[in-house]
Design a protein around this motif. Sequence first.
Motif, PDB file in Angstrom:
ATOM      1  N   ALA A  81       0.842  -1.199   0.000  1.00 34.17           N
ATOM      2  CA  ALA A  81       0.000   0.000   0.000  1.00 34.17           C
ATOM      3  C   ALA A  81       0.874   1.245   0.000  1.00 34.17           C
TER       4      ALA A  81
ATOM      5  N   PHE B  63       1.349   5.412   1.062  1.00 36.10           N
ATOM      6  CA  PHE B  63       0.908   6.280   2.155  1.00 36.10           C
ATOM      7  C   PHE B  63       1.572   7.643   2.017  1.00 36.10           C
TER       8      PHE B  63
ATOM      9  N   GLN C 144      -2.127   9.480  -4.428  1.00 37.35           N
ATOM     10  CA  GLN C 144      -2.229   8.197  -3.726  1.00 37.35           C
ATOM     11  C   GLN C 144      -3.234   7.263  -4.401  1.00 37.35           C
TER      12      GLN C 144
ATOM     13  N   ALA D  38      -2.245   3.610  -5.536  1.00 38.42           N
ATOM     14  CA  ALA D  38      -3.086   2.453  -5.207  1.00 38.42           C
ATOM     15  C   ALA D  38      -3.426   1.653  -6.464  1.00 38.42           C
TER      16      ALA D  38
ATOM     17  N   MET E 107      -4.726   6.038   3.086  1.00 36.17           N
ATOM     18  CA  MET E 107      -3.501   6.262   2.321  1.00 36.17           C
ATOM     19  C   MET E 107      -3.135   7.745   2.231  1.00 36.17           C
TER      20      MET E 107
ATOM     21  N   LEU F 137      -3.487   0.677   7.791  1.00 37.95           N
ATOM     22  CA  LEU F 137      -2.814   0.007   6.676  1.00 37.95           C
ATOM     23  C   LEU F 137      -1.859  -1.066   7.200  1.00 37.95           C
TER      24      LEU F 137
ATOM     25  N   ILE G  99       4.492  -1.069   3.175  1.00 41.43           N
ATOM     26  CA  ILE G  99       3.954   0.275   2.961  1.00 41.43           C
ATOM     27  C   ILE G  99       5.063   1.145   2.384  1.00 41.43           C
TER      28      ILE G  99
END
Length: 496
Positions: free
Chosen positions: A35, A37, A59, A63, A74, A122, A129
């Motif tokens: 993910a 962030f 973001q 994604a 995020m 997340l 991340i």
Amino acid sequence: MAKNIMFQGTGSSVGKSILTAGLCRVLVQDGYKTAPFKSQNMALNSFVTKDGKEMGRAQVVQAEAAGIEPTVDMNPILLKPTSDVGSQVIINGEVHGNVKAFDYYKKKPELKKCVLDAYNNLDEKFDLIVIEGAGSPAEINLRDNDIVNMGMAEMVDAPVLLIGDIDRGGVFASIYGTLMLLSKEEQERVKGFVINKFRGNVDILMPGVRMLEEKINKPCLGVIPYIDLNIDDEDSVTERFRDKGKGDINIGVIKLPYISNFSDFTPLELEHGINVKYILNSDDFENIDLLIIPGSKNTIKDMRYLYDTGFDRIIYKLHRKGIPVIGICGGYQILGQTITDPDSIESNTNKINGLGLLNTNTIITATKETKQISGIINEELEMCKDIKDTNVCGYEIHMGQTTLSSDTKPFITLEDGRNDGAVNKKGNVVGTYLHGIFENDEFRKAIIKHLMEKKGLELKENDISYNDYKNREYDKLADLIRENLDIAKVKEIMGL
């Protein structure tokens, strides 16, 4: 607990957003649930999630590159500038009012919990991340209460890669200077640097790279070549506003001072024979085949801009010549008779006349409509034939309600029973609140087909959908990252 890594930059627009997206794609391809962030984003290019929350577009792109649904976790804080000294503050996808910069900085300590809560959400769901910083960590006047660069890295104990942009010049000095302005602890957190947007023979660059490595005792983990990628940029510091001058059809988009969601027009830029031309001065209106008035974060100020520049008179002239006009969101409001802001939500000017090309009136309201929505086009349009009853989808982000006069027809019947937009009697002026409407392949291609036929040109068929095209671009970006970034070393830094 997810492992992480953070991209910070020597300044804005050095490529943090794109490299974050590219690394997300690489890690997903390698089997990790990944993910993106970014704790705080300042941009007018935003998106609405499936649950009706607003977040930064960068973001969303990241994604998409990671193959996951974007959520506000995020990007928990989004700042949308409304003036040179103030912004609309959006926290966890919801508006928390307009705040001046000085007042916002005083609120930062209490925002840390919001940022950490989003990150921890997340952390529970993903393996990895990839965190993006903002601007530069060397803005030492902002270091106290920082929640987006080194402050963020400290909160979640993230190793940092520093990105420098060689295309703007002075890359060695910018990397060296950035590190020298950091504390000893922050310098130790930086595990290496990346040189981005390189053009030319890399062998000529390498002696300088080796010298810099010795001076800062940090390795260069990659030299990323400059490449043209059709991936949405974060905000208005973008090359898309430069006229590329190619294409049989010229679509003009007025570059309003408070333009928002210019990513609406990316699908048009990807079509064969189309030149999307961002209008900065009166000469840019020459040879326009379709005129678009885009979204705006301050509709009244942008309407005033059209008057002050004389663009309004040029727009009327083009309209009389039969050039079709489309307004998106704030652009839709501008096409109407009046825009009223009785509570001074966006501006100290409480009322201004619009262009009057649609018989509509808009009142700016405190309630913000944020929703993903679909609907059916109500009317045939002069600017694209056989489009009635076509399904379209998009998302709404607006603080205003527009009413239509009795002689004006709505553009779209929405799935929730509401009407959206308006069409003039001739069908060559259209307004809509739907961002992303040009991502609808059938609607977009119908407009292009009409414009081509109008000029006696043959339409070059392009069967690929916009979503398929985006995925090809993300794969191209991942290939670039793999070839030019030491992925094995990056994984080692992440603890993989």
